[in-house]
Structures are given as structure tokens and as C-alpha cells.
Write a protein that holds these residues in place. Structure first.
Motif, mmCIF file in Angstrom:
data_model
loop_
_atom_site.group_PDB
_atom_site.id
_atom_site.type_symbol
_atom_site.label_atom_id
_atom_site.label_comp_id
_atom_site.label_asym_id
_atom_site.label_seq_id
_atom_site.Cartn_x
_atom_site.Cartn_y
_atom_site.Cartn_z
ATOM 1 N N UNK A 447 0.847 -1.187 0.000
ATOM 2 C CA UNK A 447 0.000 0.000 0.000
ATOM 3 C C UNK A 447 0.884 1.238 0.000
ATOM 4 N N UNK A 448 0.868 1.955 -1.098
ATOM 5 C CA UNK A 448 1.696 3.156 -1.203
ATOM 6 C C UNK A 448 1.077 4.288 -0.394
ATOM 7 N N UNK A 449 1.918 5.192 0.138
ATOM 8 C CA UNK A 449 1.385 6.330 0.897
ATOM 9 C C UNK A 449 0.468 7.178 0.015
ATOM 10 N N UNK A 450 -0.620 7.630 0.575
ATOM 11 C CA UNK A 450 -1.544 8.512 -0.142
ATOM 12 C C UNK A 450 -1.767 9.760 0.679
ATOM 13 N N UNK A 451 -1.886 10.884 -0.021
ATOM 14 C CA UNK A 451 -2.095 12.146 0.681
ATOM 15 C C UNK A 451 -2.569 13.170 -0.349
ATOM 16 N N UNK A 452 -3.082 14.284 0.158
ATOM 17 C CA UNK A 452 -3.516 15.358 -0.732
ATOM 18 C C UNK A 452 -2.344 16.153 -1.293
ATOM 19 N N UNK A 453 -1.121 15.883 -0.772
ATOM 20 C CA UNK A 453 0.045 16.672 -1.164
ATOM 21 C C UNK A 453 0.788 16.075 -2.360
#
Length: 692
Positions: A447-453
């Protein structure tokens, strides 16, 4: 405490009976009543603070010193104020012949001084005995009894001849110097905290000296009506209080034992490496659990421990399902019975005081602190680790973090042992490689990191069943992300094992640092991480092997990142504002090539502020060194750069696929010769607003 207050009130009345209030109190009371009341008050105050909970909670050393100074320490200033007020009122009102006010203030200050000494004494006790051995605790108790007896004898007028009194005081002083040298708490202070501790201890020393000066001045006042032993008592108590304040100040000022904590961290890493090497040395599952128990006890300095294992999943015989350390099995059975049915809330593992835990009410436990940690694997719970300490409130968050890393590595080693055991039983090399591939696959983030950035896309392909490429992510506090990529020299099972070791080093070193001066310094900068990783790998990496790696710490809330390159491929970057694609040209030497302290000189940090829409392409040499269909030409950095120039405006996943499609077209589908890993990080064009 009520009896202590009553004895002080009796002391006040007895003192007043010798002043102008004597006729109201039936005349002057016998001198022995004053001595008895004062002795009872002193003993009561010290015993009260002696049996209070430890004033030191966890590692809040500065808070403890601050409370002493801003609480009892400020009483010294109150002492000066009261004395000056009494002198002023006496002169203005002509009360020189009436000593009621003088006696009241003197007795009040005497009480304040005793309370100040009691609280300060047991604060020093908590600091000296921080993480101390049972022997040191016994030695302190002996010193406490000897000092208390000496003070009380002085108070009641029992004065041995000088040829005995002087050696007794000198021996007590030397004994105190020996005990004061055991101040491990100083090693857990940052440089800034040390200076704060020095200032606070200097303030405490000044407070003691203020009291001493007050009693020295009032001693010759003609209005003072106090027994002579009282003066000797005050001098001796003031001497030892000032002595301890001075010793604590000197130890803090001159002792620089930060290296001890660094050494502790290094030992923790080495113990972690010891666990990860177990599968390579072919040790048994029972030995893994034994090393886990031993390492856990040594790391947190537990007084006792035991390990409960589930034979159905733990891969161990029922006869070996429980292991003990410095703990009678009967006592473990009794505690286990009380713990059943009273589990801690999810995510809680520490019991600060067993006497207060549900199931233990109304009992007096020999061990007061408990840390219980489950051994959880991907599919099974292998058992539970219990660690005990005699004193309450002695496990902290740092202990838990390190132990969780240990247990994770132990479970991984156990699962790896099971995989290898299956391989050996089948006696088939292909099966062994398949199992090793499963181990490696379990270490690659799914699971790769997810973010709004930002957005991330990844690709990893091994040249054989198992490979030596690795990458990982770790979220850090303060909206930061650590990204690591690397390539182990060689291929096959050995490279995969070194990959697992590097992953363990990454998670271990990126744990929170208790010596950090501020929030941003709690984790090592990339260059320091590489130096520490190089030291750790020295103990487990073959001399002919090395690892190339790059570590990036992205602070996407501040809009920047810092990275260091240890001989790895150069980072490809697209800058949106300048509309330019370029490579970061930075210095760096592979891990394990130089195996001494000079390695850190070969690693440099590089800082960069990113813009919305920027793209970072991180890869291993299997991408740029891939060969074409004729086997002569390499894909190369220039071609990779051109592909980014043609696709930077797309999403991260599309950029990755565009590069891979071109790479496959270049190689014409021929088998690859080296592991390939590709990460594409794109900072979104619409960055979120920073938090207030």
C-alpha cells in the motif's frame, strides 16, 4: 501529615512559651518539649515524603527540578521577606523587647526549611536511583538511615566527641559522593536541557544558602530562645542539603555521557541485526525466542520477565512453551491468573502500577510495572511477552517502540525459519527460491502512501526469483515522509536477506530520538542515517558486498525535502516553474565500502524546495543499464530524461507506465539482467493549505 502539622503547632507553642506569650501559656515549657516536638515534626515530614509516590514520572527530569525551584525553592525568598518584615515592624512599632513575632516567624521558617529539605532530598533520591540496580537502592537506604540517625541525634543533643563526630560526618560525606556519582538521568538530557538543569540546580543551591544565611544571622539574635542542639541540627542538615545540590550541579555540568545513550542505541541496532541474521545461521525457533527474551530484558533493563508461547503456531514443543527470566514459575502463574479476563484497551501495553490494575486490587505486588507485548504475525498470534520492574512508572514510550521493533523482527525471523525449513524438507532449490521470493515480496510495501500533497507510483521487478532491490516508506510526525530506495550487490537469496536487514535498519534508526532538541530533530538527517546504517551493516555484511541507497525526507507541508545519496543512481527531477528536467548531481559512497568512522565524510545532504507540479523519478541501475535487443546499447540516463520531458504533465501512474513502455520497447521483451525498481513521485498542482 496531620500528626506532622500537630507536632509543628506544638513546637510553635513551646517556642512562644519562652517569649512574651509565656504568661498566656502557663509559663515557660520545659526545653525537652521543644526538642521532642521538633524531632517529631522533622521525622514526620521526612517519613511523609519518603512514602509518597516517586516525584519523577518517566523521564520528566527538568519538570521535577522546575517544580522544586518554583515550589519549595521559592520558600527561601519567602523566608527573606518574612524576616525583613519582622525587622521592619519591630523597629517601627518598638517591639524590640517583645519576641512573639520574631519567634513565630522563626518557627514558621524552620518548618518551611524542613519541608524544603524533605522534598529536595527525595527528589535527589528519585534522580540518583533512576534506572539503578537493586544494589544501589539498598546502598541508598543504608545511607538514608545513617543520615537520619545522625541528624536526629544532633537534634536531641546527643553529641559524640569530636574525634568521633568529625570522622562520622566525613565518612557520610564520602559515601554521599559515591552515591551522587550514579546519575544516569543526565545522559538522557539534550545539550539544551543540560544547561536548564544546571540553572535549576544552581537556583536550588542558592535557596539552600539563603536558608543557611537566615539561620546564621538569627542564631546570634538576643530574642532567639531555642535549644543549642537545634542550631547543630540546622547546620548539619543545611550542609548535606547544600552538598547534594552542589554534587548534582557538578555532575550535570561536567558529565557528558551522551555517548552512553548513543551506545545504547547502537546496541539496540546490533541486537536487531542479531535477530535478522538468525535465519542465515540456521538457528532453531527455540533459539529465536530465547534471543528475543534476552534482548528485550537487556534493552529495557527489566528485573524479571517471562514468555508465553502458543505451541500450535509458535513452532515449539509444549514443554518449551514458557520461558522465564529471574522469575519463579509459581509467581508467573499467579500473575497470569490475575491477568486473565482483564485485558488492557486496544493499543495499550504498559501498566504503570500493578497494585491499581483491575484484578490486582487489594494486593501488594513485588513487581509494580508491567509491559506485555503480543507476538503477532501475519496470520497467527505466537504468544505474549511479559516484562516486569520492581518500581512503578518505569516503562516509557521509547521502551515500547524498541520492543515492538524487536518482536516484529523476531516474528519475521520465525516465519522465515518456517519457510526455509519447508524448503530444506523438500530438498529442491527451486522451492527454496520461491520461498525466499515470498519473504522478499512480504517486505515490499503493498500500500503506497496517499495524501492530498503528492501521488506515488512504483514498479519493482527482480531479475531472478529473488532480487536485491528494495524501497520503503515511513510517515513521520509533522507531515513528513521518509522514502528509501536501494540496491544490494549480487542477486539471489543472499541479496534478499541483506535487503531485509536494510529494511530493519531503516525502521530502527528512524525511531524517535529521546535526545532531540526540538520536534524537527527527532529523526536523523539522511547523511547521519547513512553513517549509522554503515556502522550497523559492518557487523553483518560480507566484506565483498555493499549496498547503494538514497534516503529522502519530504516535508510536504513546508514544501521542501532533504536527501543523501550513498552511491546510488542520481535522482531525476522536473521543476515545474522553470519547466526544466535535470539530474541532482550529489556525492555519495555505497554502504559497506568503507567500514570505519571516516565514512560519514563521504556523504552529503542536499536540500531542495519543490513547487506544485514537480516530479521526482527515483530508480535503480537496472533501469538505465537495461540493454537493447542486440545486447550492446544501454537504455541510459539521457533517454530516461527525454521520457520525463515528454510525460511530466501526466499523473504519476501514467508517467511510470510511459517510461516502462518505452523501456520494454527498447529491450524488445528480452529477459532482464538486473533487478529493476522505479518510483515516480509527483507533487500535486493544487497543494493543500498549511495547517494553522
Amino acid at each position: 501529615m496531620p500528626l506532622t502539622a500537630l507536632s509543628w503547632l506544638l513546637l510553635l507553642l513551646s517556642a512562644l512559651s519562652h517569649s512574651g506569650a509565656g504568661p498566656w501559656l502557663g509559663g515557660s515549657w520545659p526545653q525537652w518539649t521543644t526538642q521532642l516536638a521538633q524531632g517529631a515534626f522533622v521525622l514526620g515530614a521526612f517519613l511523609y515524603y519518603r512514602y509518597q509516590p516517586s516525584p519523577l514520572q518517566g523521564q520528566a527530569f527538568i519538570r521535577l527540578l522546575r517544580r522544586l525551584l518554583t515550589g519549595p525553592g521559592l520558600l527561601a525568598l519567602g523566608c527573606i521577606g518574612l524576616h525583613l518584615l519582622e525587622r521592619l515592624l519591630s523597629q517601627d512599632s518598638g517591639l524590640n523587647s517583645n519576641s512573639i513575632l520574631f519567634t513565630s516567624i522563626y518557627t514558621l521558617n524552620l518548618g518551611l526549611f524542613v519541608i524544603f529539605l524533605a522534598r529536595t532530598n527525595y527528589a535527589w533520591r528519585a534522580l540518583v536511583l533512576f534506572r539503578s540496580s537493586a544494589r544501589l537502592q539498598r546502598e541508598w537506604t543504608i545511607f538514608e538511615v545513617l543520615l537520619g540517625a545522625t541528624l536526629l541525634f544532633r537534634l536531641v543533643g546527643v553529641n559524640p566527641p569530636n574525634y568521633l563526630a568529625i570522622p562520622i560526618v566525613v565518612l557520610l560525606g564520602l559515601y554521599g559522593i559515591y552515591l551522587s556519582g550514579h546519575q544516569k538521568w543526565v545522559a538522557y538530557l539534550s545539550q539544551r536541557e543540560k544547561w536548564r538543569a544546571v540553572l535549576l540546580q544552581a537556583g536550588l543551591l542558592f535557596s539552600v544558602l539563603v536558608f543557611v544565611q537566615y539561620f546564621r544571622v538569627t542564631q546570634v539574635d538576643p530574642q532567639l530562645i531555642a535549644p543549642q542542639p537545634q542550631h547543630a541540627f540546622l547546620l548539619l542538615t543545611a550542609f548535606f542539603s547544600a552538598f547534594y545540590a552542589l554534587m548534582g550541579l557538578l555532575v550535570t555540568f561536567f558529565n557528558m555521557p551522551i555517548a552512553d545513550v548513543i551506545e545504547q542505541r547502537r546496541n539496540e541496532i546490533l541486537r536487531l541485526q542479531r535477530l535478522t541474521q538468525i535465519i542465515q545461521r540456521g538457528q532453531t525457533t527455540a533459539e529465536v525466542y530465547h534471543i528475543l527474551l534476552e534482548s528485550a530484558v537487556q534493552t529495557v533493563q527489566a528485573d524479571a520477565a517471562w514468555l508465553d508461547l502458543d505451541p500450535s503456531h509458535a513452532g515449539i514443543d509444549a514443554a518449551d512453551a514458557t520461558q522465564y527470566y529471574n522469575l519463579p514459575p509459581a509467581l508467573a502463574d499467579a500473575m497470569r491468573t490475575r491477568l486473565q479476563g482483564h485485558d488492557l484497551p486496544e493499543g495499550e501495553f504498559i501498566t504503570n502500577d500493578l497494585n491499581a490494575r483491575v484484578g490486582f486490587e487489594g494486593t501488594s505486588q513485588h513487581y509494580r510495572s508491567l509491559l506485555q507485548l503480543p507476538l503477532r504475525g501475519l496470520h497467527f498470534n505466537y504468544g505474549m511477552l511479559y516484562l516486569l520492574k520492581l518500581e512503578p512508572h518505569t516503562f516509557d514510550r521509547e521502551d515500547l517502540s524498541i520492543l515492538q521493533t524487536f518482536t516484529s523482527q523476531a516474528v519475521l525471523s520465525i516465519e522465515n525459519l518456517e519457510l526455509v525449513r519447508t524448503s530444506l524438507a523438500n530438498q529442491r532449490t527451486q522451492e527454496e527460491l520461491k520461498i525466499a521470493s515470498q519473504v522478499q515480496d512480504s517486505l515490499i510495501p503493498k500500500n503506497l502512501p496517499t495524501d492530498n500533497w503528492f501521488e506515488i507510483s512504483s514498479h519493482s521487478l527482480a531479475a531472478k526469483e529473488v532480487g536485491g532491490d528494495f524501497y520503503d516508506f515511513l510517515h513521520l510526525p509533522g507531515r513528513r515522509l521518509a522514502v528509501i530506495i536501494g540496491d544490494v550487490s549480487g542477486k539471489g537469496v543472499t541479496a534478499a536477506f541483506h535487503m531485509a536487514q536494510m529494511k530493519g535498519i531503516f525502521h530502527s534508526l528512524m525511531q524517535e530520538n529521546p535526545l532531540a532538541k526540538n520536534e524537527r530533530d527527532k529523526f536523523p538527517v539522511p547523511s547521519r542515517f547513512m553513517a549509522q546504517a554503515n556502522t550497523a551493516l559492518t557487523h553483518c555484511l560480507e566484506k565483498s558486498s555493499f549496498i547503494t541507497s538514497s534516503l529522502y525526507i519530504i516535508d510536504y507541508e513546508q514544501g521542501g525535502f532533504v536527501f543523501a545519496r550513498a552511491g546510488h543512481c542520481h535522482t531525476l527531477y522536473y521543476h515545474a516553474l522553470r519547466e526544466e528536467v535535470f539530474y541532482f548531481e550529489s556525492q555519495g559512497l555505497g554502504l559497506g565500502i568503507i567500514r570505519n568512522e571516516s565514512y560519514e565524510k563521504h556523504i552529503k545532504n542536499q536540500f531542495y524546495d519543490y513547487s506544485p507540479g514537480d516530479v521526482m523519478v527515483i530508480y535503480t541501475d537496472g533501469i538505465v543499464e537495461a540493454r537493447g535487443g542486440d545486447g550492446t546499447d544501454e537504455y541510459g540516463e539521457d533517454r530516461l530524461k527525454l521520457r520525463l520531458e515528454e510525460s511530466y504533465f501526466q499523473e504519476a501512474e501514467d508517467i511510470k507506465n510511459f517510461i516502462l513502455d518505452d523501456l520494454n520497447g527498447f529491450t524488445h521483451g528480452h529477459p532482464i539482467h538486473d533487478d529493476q525498481t522505479l518510483l515516480v513521485i509527483k507533487f500535486k498542482s493544487a497543494q493543500p493549505l498549511p495547517l494553522a
